[in-house]
Design a protein around this motif. Structure first.
Motif, mmCIF file in Angstrom:
data_model
loop_
_atom_site.group_PDB
_atom_site.id
_atom_site.type_symbol
_atom_site.label_atom_id
_atom_site.label_comp_id
_atom_site.label_asym_id
_atom_site.label_seq_id
_atom_site.Cartn_x
_atom_site.Cartn_y
_atom_site.Cartn_z
ATOM 1 N N THR A 1 35.036 43.276 46.241
ATOM 2 C CA THR A 1 35.969 41.875 46.296
ATOM 3 C C THR A 1 37.433 42.394 45.980
ATOM 4 O O THR A 1 37.826 43.377 45.685
ATOM 5 C CB THR A 1 35.314 41.309 44.747
ATOM 6 N N ASP A 2 38.334 41.328 46.143
ATOM 7 C CA ASP A 2 39.624 41.301 46.155
ATOM 8 C C ASP A 2 40.142 41.474 44.885
ATOM 9 O O ASP A 2 39.937 40.321 44.052
ATOM 10 C CB ASP A 2 40.288 40.200 46.948
ATOM 11 N N MET A 3 40.571 42.450 44.235
ATOM 12 C CA MET A 3 41.172 42.585 42.986
ATOM 13 C C MET A 3 42.728 42.640 42.889
ATOM 14 O O MET A 3 43.156 43.054 41.841
ATOM 15 C CB MET A 3 40.312 43.662 42.294
ATOM 16 N N SER A 4 43.311 42.180 43.729
ATOM 17 C CA SER A 4 44.921 42.413 43.900
ATOM 18 C C SER A 4 45.570 41.404 43.159
ATOM 19 O O SER A 4 46.685 41.662 42.698
ATOM 20 C CB SER A 4 45.235 42.452 45.367
ATOM 21 N N THR A 5 44.917 40.274 42.969
ATOM 22 C CA THR A 5 45.114 38.876 42.202
ATOM 23 C C THR A 5 44.084 38.926 41.037
ATOM 24 O O THR A 5 42.975 39.074 41.261
ATOM 25 C CB THR A 5 45.227 37.665 43.200
ATOM 26 N N PRO A 6 44.550 38.475 39.789
ATOM 27 C CA PRO A 6 43.449 38.209 38.741
ATOM 28 C C PRO A 6 42.508 37.191 39.273
ATOM 29 O O PRO A 6 42.936 36.300 39.864
ATOM 30 C CB PRO A 6 44.268 37.636 37.671
ATOM 31 N N LEU A 7 41.166 37.509 39.025
ATOM 32 C CA LEU A 7 40.201 36.484 39.159
ATOM 33 C C LEU A 7 40.308 35.514 37.922
ATOM 34 O O LEU A 7 40.511 36.041 36.795
ATOM 35 C CB LEU A 7 38.892 37.291 39.136
ATOM 36 N N GLY A 8 40.230 34.233 38.067
ATOM 37 C CA GLY A 8 40.191 33.090 37.472
ATOM 38 C C GLY A 8 41.636 33.157 36.552
ATOM 39 O O GLY A 8 42.794 33.367 37.346
ATOM 40 N N ARG A 9 41.991 32.318 35.803
ATOM 41 C CA ARG A 9 43.094 31.870 35.231
ATOM 42 C C ARG A 9 43.400 32.549 33.604
ATOM 43 O O ARG A 9 44.337 32.161 33.245
ATOM 44 C CB ARG A 9 43.219 30.536 34.863
#
Length: 211
Positions: free
Chosen positions: A17-25
């Motif tokens: 999975t893409d983890m370059s940006t946080p998942l969720g808020r």
């Protein structure tokens, strides 16, 4: 990890999975618990729901279970009902409210545009500095510390609009938390506002090894 499981005789797969940006808020213990309960209730951010459902499907397939879709369990309330039963059986309070941090700071957009970078590492370090993580195993963790993202990658923002809120129980931690966002990406900052639309794929690939 897939090879380890397979070598042990367990049918194992993994999702890349893409983890370059946080998942969720949310970033931080209590904040993430609240968000997770929202997902169990059939809501929550799409970029949390998608990998959650896909991972659950992988687990069911690995166990040979067919005819069940985790997405349906979220939508019709079964997932929430099961969670409440599990917490109750362990003597927990399903209606307990997560504590709120007494010190918060908002990070606002400095211009109109589109969020073209929301760096996961930078925000992760910020959450750690605010008290959401440990440097050593004996360090205390603040349940309410962390970050709330009001906007994320690809979202349109207006100048002055709140992008993120930082939370901590210790006011003296706030400057270093804010600094982590400025220091991210070699000093370019954890947040970038541009003009070009951004597309994001959450699940990039599936990995499986035959036993």
């Amino acid at each position: 990890m897939v090879n380890l499981g397979s070598d042990a005789g367990v049918r194992t797969s993994a999702l890349l999975t893409d983890m370059s940006t946080p998942l969720g808020r949310t970033i931080g213990n209590g904040l993430e618990v609240t968000e997770s309960v929202e997902v169990l209730a059939g809501g929550g951010p799409a970029d949390v729901v998608e990998p959650t459902v896909e991972l659950a499907r992988e687990m069911l397939a690995g166990a040979g279970v067919t005819g069940v879709d985790p997405a349906d369990a979220l939508a019709d309330g079964r997932a929430m009902d099961m969670w409440r039963r599990m917490i109750t059986a362990q003597g927990g309070d399903v209606d307990a409210v997560m504590p709120e941090a007494p010190h918060v700071e908002e990070v606002r957009a400095d211009r109109d545009g589109i969020l073209t970078r929301v760096d996961a590492l930078g925000f992760g370090i910020a959450g750690w500095r605010l008290g959401a993580g440990r440097a050593r195993k004996e360090d205390p963790v603040q349940v309410s510390a962390g970050v709330t993202l009001h906007k994320t990658l690809g979202d349109t923002v207006k100048a002055g609009e709140v992008i993120a809120t930082l939370h901590t129980e210790t006011e003296s931690r706030m400057p270093r938390g804010l600094a982590a966002l400025d220091e991210a990406c070699g000093g370019a900052g954890a947040i970038e506002i541009g003009d070009a639309p951004v597309e994001r794929r959450i699940v990039l690939d599936r990995i499986e090894a035959a036993i």
